[in-house]
Design a protein around this motif. Sequence first.
Motif, PDB file in Angstrom:
ATOM      1  N   ARG A 131      12.442  -4.139  -1.866  1.00 37.67           N
ATOM      2  CA  ARG A 131      11.093  -3.360  -1.677  1.00 37.67           C
ATOM      3  C   ARG A 131      10.303  -3.450  -2.974  1.00 37.67           C
ATOM      4  N   SER A 132      10.990  -4.313  -3.855  1.00 42.15           N
ATOM      5  CA  SER A 132      10.447  -4.061  -5.276  1.00 42.15           C
ATOM      6  C   SER A 132      10.842  -5.372  -5.996  1.00 42.15           C
ATOM      7  N   LEU A 133       9.946  -5.865  -6.979  1.00 37.67           N
ATOM      8  CA  LEU A 133      10.768  -6.944  -7.958  1.00 37.67           C
ATOM      9  C   LEU A 133      12.064  -6.471  -8.556  1.00 37.67           C
ATOM     10  N   LYS A 134      12.083  -5.083  -8.841  1.00 39.85           N
ATOM     11  CA  LYS A 134      13.366  -4.825  -9.414  1.00 39.85           C
ATOM     12  C   LYS A 134      14.507  -4.703  -8.461  1.00 39.85           C
ATOM     13  N   GLU A 135      14.373  -4.458  -7.346  1.00 34.91           N
ATOM     14  CA  GLU A 135      15.362  -4.583  -6.263  1.00 34.91           C
ATOM     15  C   GLU A 135      15.794  -6.315  -6.059  1.00 34.91           C
ATOM     16  N   LEU A 136      14.895  -6.973  -6.149  1.00 38.67           N
ATOM     17  CA  LEU A 136      15.188  -8.279  -6.140  1.00 38.67           C
ATOM     18  C   LEU A 136      15.882  -8.799  -7.130  1.00 38.67           C
ATOM     19  N   VAL A 137      15.650  -8.435  -8.517  1.00 41.58           N
ATOM     20  CA  VAL A 137      16.238  -8.782  -9.522  1.00 41.58           C
ATOM     21  C   VAL A 137      17.816  -8.356  -9.636  1.00 41.58           C
ATOM     22  N   GLU A 138      17.963  -6.933  -9.183  1.00 38.97           N
ATOM     23  CA  GLU A 138      19.057  -6.252  -9.309  1.00 38.97           C
ATOM     24  C   GLU A 138      19.750  -6.049  -7.901  1.00 38.97           C
ATOM     25  N   GLY A 139      19.756  -7.006  -6.871  1.00 34.53           N
ATOM     26  CA  GLY A 139      20.126  -6.938  -5.558  1.00 34.53           C
ATOM     27  C   GLY A 139      21.574  -7.634  -5.750  1.00 34.53           C
ATOM     28  N   ASP A 140      21.979  -7.641  -4.153  1.00 40.48           N
ATOM     29  CA  ASP A 140      22.914  -8.319  -3.917  1.00 40.48           C
ATOM     30  C   ASP A 140      23.163  -9.828  -4.136  1.00 40.48           C
ATOM     31  N   PRO A 141      24.270 -10.177  -5.203  1.00 41.84           N
ATOM     32  CA  PRO A 141      24.140 -11.616  -5.504  1.00 41.84           C
ATOM     33  C   PRO A 141      24.424 -12.487  -4.462  1.00 41.84           C
ATOM     34  N   SER A 142      25.144 -11.993  -3.169  1.00 39.82           N
ATOM     35  CA  SER A 142      25.479 -12.979  -2.358  1.00 39.82           C
ATOM     36  C   SER A 142      24.508 -13.322  -1.365  1.00 39.82           C
ATOM     37  N   GLN A 143      23.265 -12.588  -1.381  1.00 39.15           N
ATOM     38  CA  GLN A 143      22.059 -12.808  -0.708  1.00 39.15           C
ATOM     39  C   GLN A 143      21.117 -13.513  -1.473  1.00 39.15           C
ATOM     40  N   LYS A 144      21.010 -15.017  -1.283  1.00 36.20           N
ATOM     41  CA  LYS A 144      20.522 -16.102  -2.143  1.00 36.20           C
ATOM     42  C   LYS A 144      19.103 -16.259  -1.882  1.00 36.20           C
ATOM     43  N   ILE A 145      18.244 -16.616  -2.870  1.00 36.25           N
ATOM     44  CA  ILE A 145      16.999 -17.038  -2.559  1.00 36.25           C
ATOM     45  C   ILE A 145      16.578 -18.490  -3.270  1.00 36.25           C
ATOM     46  N   ALA A 146      15.884 -19.101  -2.794  1.00 31.53           N
ATOM     47  CA  ALA A 146      15.381 -20.701  -3.136  1.00 31.53           C
ATOM     48  C   ALA A 146      13.906 -20.389  -3.896  1.00 31.53           C
ATOM     49  N   ILE A 147      14.012 -20.737  -5.174  1.00 29.86           N
ATOM     50  CA  ILE A 147      12.674 -20.693  -5.937  1.00 29.86           C
ATOM     51  C   ILE A 147      12.129 -22.135  -6.608  1.00 29.86           C
ATOM     52  N   GLU A 148      10.858 -22.097  -6.978  1.00 30.55           N
ATOM     53  CA  GLU A 148      10.491 -23.420  -7.456  1.00 30.55           C
ATOM     54  C   GLU A 148      10.343 -23.652  -8.940  1.00 30.55           C
ATOM     55  N   ASP A 149      10.583 -24.677  -9.243  1.00 32.48           N
ATOM     56  CA  ASP A 149      10.595 -24.890 -10.778  1.00 32.48           C
ATOM     57  C   ASP A 149       9.107 -24.839 -11.534  1.00 32.48           C
ATOM     58  N   PRO A 150       8.989 -23.993 -12.361  1.00 30.20           N
ATOM     59  CA  PRO A 150       7.691 -23.703 -13.057  1.00 30.20           C
ATOM     60  C   PRO A 150       7.198 -24.724 -13.778  1.00 30.20           C
ATOM     61  N   ARG A 151       7.923 -25.956 -14.372  1.00 28.00           N
ATOM     62  CA  ARG A 151       7.599 -26.936 -14.938  1.00 28.00           C
ATOM     63  C   ARG A 151       6.890 -27.818 -14.103  1.00 28.00           C
ATOM     64  N   THR A 152       7.142 -27.828 -12.731  1.00 31.70           N
ATOM     65  CA  THR A 152       6.221 -28.776 -11.676  1.00 31.70           C
ATOM     66  C   THR A 152       5.533 -28.025 -10.681  1.00 31.70           C
ATOM     67  N   SER A 153       5.921 -26.789 -10.419  1.00 35.63           N
ATOM     68  CA  SER A 153       5.082 -26.176  -9.190  1.00 35.63           C
ATOM     69  C   SER A 153       4.353 -24.914  -9.404  1.00 35.63           C
ATOM     70  N   THR A 154       3.364 -24.935  -8.828  1.00 34.63           N
ATOM     71  CA  THR A 154       2.563 -23.517  -9.097  1.00 34.63           C
ATOM     72  C   THR A 154       3.105 -22.125  -8.718  1.00 34.63           C
ATOM     73  N   PRO A 155       3.635 -22.277  -7.375  1.00 31.11           N
ATOM     74  CA  PRO A 155       4.356 -21.041  -7.017  1.00 31.11           C
ATOM     75  C   PRO A 155       5.689 -20.519  -8.069  1.00 31.11           C
ATOM     76  N   GLY A 156       6.233 -21.868  -8.656  1.00 28.07           N
ATOM     77  CA  GLY A 156       7.381 -21.552  -9.747  1.00 28.07           C
ATOM     78  C   GLY A 156       6.498 -20.861 -10.897  1.00 28.07           C
ATOM     79  N   LEU A 157       5.367 -21.405 -11.057  1.00 29.05           N
ATOM     80  CA  LEU A 157       4.846 -20.580 -12.425  1.00 29.05           C
ATOM     81  C   LEU A 157       4.342 -19.375 -11.915  1.00 29.05           C
ATOM     82  N   GLY A 158       3.790 -18.969 -10.807  1.00 34.27           N
ATOM     83  CA  GLY A 158       3.525 -17.971 -10.327  1.00 34.27           C
ATOM     84  C   GLY A 158       4.711 -16.709 -10.340  1.00 34.27           C
ATOM     85  N   LEU A 159       5.842 -17.145 -10.256  1.00 37.21           N
ATOM     86  CA  LEU A 159       6.903 -16.543 -10.262  1.00 37.21           C
ATOM     87  C   LEU A 159       7.221 -15.885 -11.685  1.00 37.21           C
ATOM     88  N   ILE A 160       6.903 -16.819 -12.775  1.00 34.02           N
ATOM     89  CA  ILE A 160       7.144 -16.589 -13.904  1.00 34.02           C
ATOM     90  C   ILE A 160       6.173 -15.470 -14.453  1.00 34.02           C
TER      91      ILE A 160
END
Length: 329
Positions: free
Chosen positions: A138-167
């Motif tokens: 429910r927050s960026l903090k909870e995403l960062v510190e949450g259960d490592p077994s629950q995985k996420i796919a993210i995009e590369d900021p070197r090629t992707s605007t969503p990847g840059l957006g996450l940075i």
Amino acid sequence: MFAAAAALSMSVPAGAQEKTLTVYTYESFISDWGPGPKVKEAFEKTCGCKVNFIGVADGVALLTRLKLEGPKTDADIALGLDTNLISEAKATGLFEPHGLDTAAVKVPGNYTDDTFIPYDYGHFAVVYDTRAIKTPPRSLKELVEGDPSQKIAIEDPRTSTPGLGLILWMKSVYGDKAPEAWAKLRKRVLTVTPGWSEAYGLFAKGEVPMVFSYTTSPAYHMVEEKTDRYQAAAFSEGHYIQIEVAGMLKGADDKDLAKQFLKFMISPAFQEIIPTTNWMMPASKTSAPLPDAFDKLVQPGKTFLMGSDEVAKNRQLWIDEWLTAMSMN
């Protein structure tokens, strides 16, 4: 046969070859289910031309390609950069002011520019599978510190605007502490993909329970698949916004045609295609109402958006921070 061909060629005036508009964009835009095919069909009915879409992995890769090609690029229009990249794009010297009336454009923050015109926008979000994750972050903090077994796919900021957006979202919330946050989040990252299409494809196949995408993404599943299974997590700190833009290249073969496309891009004929193909919010008002599914989407309480000069100044430094954190053992 030869005589018929000769007669046909004589009936076509010299120099009357059909005009071609070359548009560089990202792959999901020109996919079978994206807006590209409908945009091409609609514009070709009005322009007496052919639209040639050329796709790259994502928006940052688009800017990289233009830099590599330089003034010799075949592109007449670049569609798929976002406001985070416009300062860097202008610095290339490849783009030309459009000189068009953009009063119809209405995006959050009332963004306007003499060179780049918005065509859609959306807030970034973590989209999750409700069957796999019962308690989403429910927050960026909870995403960062949450259960490592629950995985996420993210995009590369070197090629992707969503990847840059996450940075930029991480930097907006964590500031100088962003490297430490990345080091924690790395444990939850299943994979980093070149672009949005690959990441969302893994999510749609059930290979990962969360993906970095948009608050508008669940509308696709609601409208096309008639399911509420996939949802965006509302983050208490707020959400980073993406405003996607298009611009005309100085070397465009036919600048009048390029301007005609940009004008068409902010017209209802183009804008009404966007919500249910690109699954983003239209950048100008249309007469067609949004599907009811859009009323069910997360409405961010706070919006983050950095100035493009700040992004241009720091992009490489922040990507280097990300690379260092993601490569840690």
